[in-house]
Design a protein around this motif. Sequence first.
Motif, PDB file in Angstrom:
ATOM      1  N   GLY A  60       0.780  -1.240   0.000  1.00 26.37           N
ATOM      2  CA  GLY A  60       0.000   0.000   0.000  1.00 26.37           C
ATOM      3  C   GLY A  60       0.807   1.282   0.000  1.00 26.37           C
ATOM      4  N   TYR A  61       2.124   1.171   0.038  1.00 26.77           N
ATOM      5  CA  TYR A  61       2.946   2.378   0.004  1.00 26.77           C
ATOM      6  C   TYR A  61       3.061   2.904  -1.425  1.00 26.77           C
ATOM      7  CZ  TYR A  61       4.280   1.173   4.775  1.00 26.77           C
ATOM      8  OH  TYR A  61       4.237   0.883   6.110  1.00 26.77           O
ATOM      9  N   GLN A  62       3.172   4.221  -1.539  1.00 24.27           N
ATOM     10  CA  GLN A  62       3.344   4.832  -2.848  1.00 24.27           C
ATOM     11  C   GLN A  62       4.712   4.438  -3.414  1.00 24.27           C
ATOM     12  OE1 GLN A  62       1.031   6.637  -4.557  1.00 24.27           O
ATOM     13  NE2 GLN A  62      -0.348   6.115  -2.877  1.00 24.27           N
ATOM     14  N   PRO A  63       4.841   4.371  -4.770  1.00 27.18           N
ATOM     15  CA  PRO A  63       6.128   4.007  -5.373  1.00 27.18           C
ATOM     16  C   PRO A  63       7.283   4.861  -4.865  1.00 27.18           C
ATOM     17  CG  PRO A  63       4.414   3.988  -7.035  1.00 27.18           C
ATOM     18  CD  PRO A  63       3.781   4.545  -5.789  1.00 27.18           C
ATOM     19  N   ALA A  64       7.030   6.168  -4.679  1.00 29.58           N
ATOM     20  CA  ALA A  64       8.082   7.056  -4.195  1.00 29.58           C
ATOM     21  C   ALA A  64       8.509   6.680  -2.783  1.00 29.58           C
ATOM     22  CB  ALA A  64       7.605   8.506  -4.223  1.00 29.58           C
ATOM     23  N   GLN A  65       7.531   6.357  -1.933  1.00 29.82           N
ATOM     24  CA  GLN A  65       7.833   5.954  -0.555  1.00 29.82           C
ATOM     25  C   GLN A  65       8.610   4.646  -0.536  1.00 29.82           C
ATOM     26  OE1 GLN A  65       3.612   6.009   0.748  1.00 29.82           O
ATOM     27  NE2 GLN A  65       4.292   7.315   2.426  1.00 29.82           N
ATOM     28  N   ALA A  66       8.160   3.699  -1.356  1.00 26.59           N
ATOM     29  CA  ALA A  66       8.816   2.390  -1.407  1.00 26.59           C
ATOM     30  C   ALA A  66      10.255   2.515  -1.883  1.00 26.59           C
ATOM     31  CB  ALA A  66       8.034   1.452  -2.324  1.00 26.59           C
ATOM     32  N   SER A  67      10.463   3.291  -2.947  1.00 24.83           N
ATOM     33  CA  SER A  67      11.817   3.479  -3.482  1.00 24.83           C
ATOM     34  C   SER A  67      12.719   4.174  -2.477  1.00 24.83           C
ATOM     35  CB  SER A  67      11.767   4.303  -4.774  1.00 24.83           C
ATOM     36  OG  SER A  67      11.092   3.595  -5.792  1.00 24.83           O
TER      37      SER A  67
END
Length: 205
Positions: free
Chosen positions: A169-176
């Motif tokens: 559920g994390y945004q791609p930016a957060q995950a990266s």
Amino acid sequence: MIGKLKGVVDSFGEDYVLLDVHGVCYQVHCPSRVLQYLPRVGEAAVLAIETVVREDMIKLFGFQDESEREWFRLLTTVQGVGAKVALAILGVMKASEVANAIALGDKTALTRAPGVGKRVAERIASELKDKAPKFASVDQETISVSAAVQENVAATGVTDAVSALTNLGYQPAQASAAVAMAVKSAGEDATAETLIRLGLKELSA
């Protein structure tokens, strides 16, 4: 060429504000987000202006600062992106958020703007990806991780960790960003499990 206007808010239209500058009212088209944060009628306001001159018209576009105006200019250099679409994007995202989305290849974020479909978002991300990093607020390590994952050149553990965090559920930016921090401490060859654990710790900090 008008670069900035300082005046008093006279009235608002659907997508513009009338700015009274010493008795002359300028009609300035703005992103919806900018219109929402402008002062009330009768109060002073300052807008960075982009003047567009064509054979049949002269149109003024207003922004909160020069960075936002610069992104309007950049967006309108992309094929299929006119002033209306550029305003729509800046209406739902700040300039730094646009830069981050493009730098990280987050096309989904761009499609939140009305009139921006998957194809247009891909074109924007592709054509402006080299210009975005210098405007982005995310660090270079995060951008590098995101780019490596999208281009299928990242280590398997990195790719799997970003995918797992995104699926949680994390945004791609957060995950990266989380995986980039995990890589700093564990190394690029760390297992996905290690990077996920460290990434989750980073996200919960």
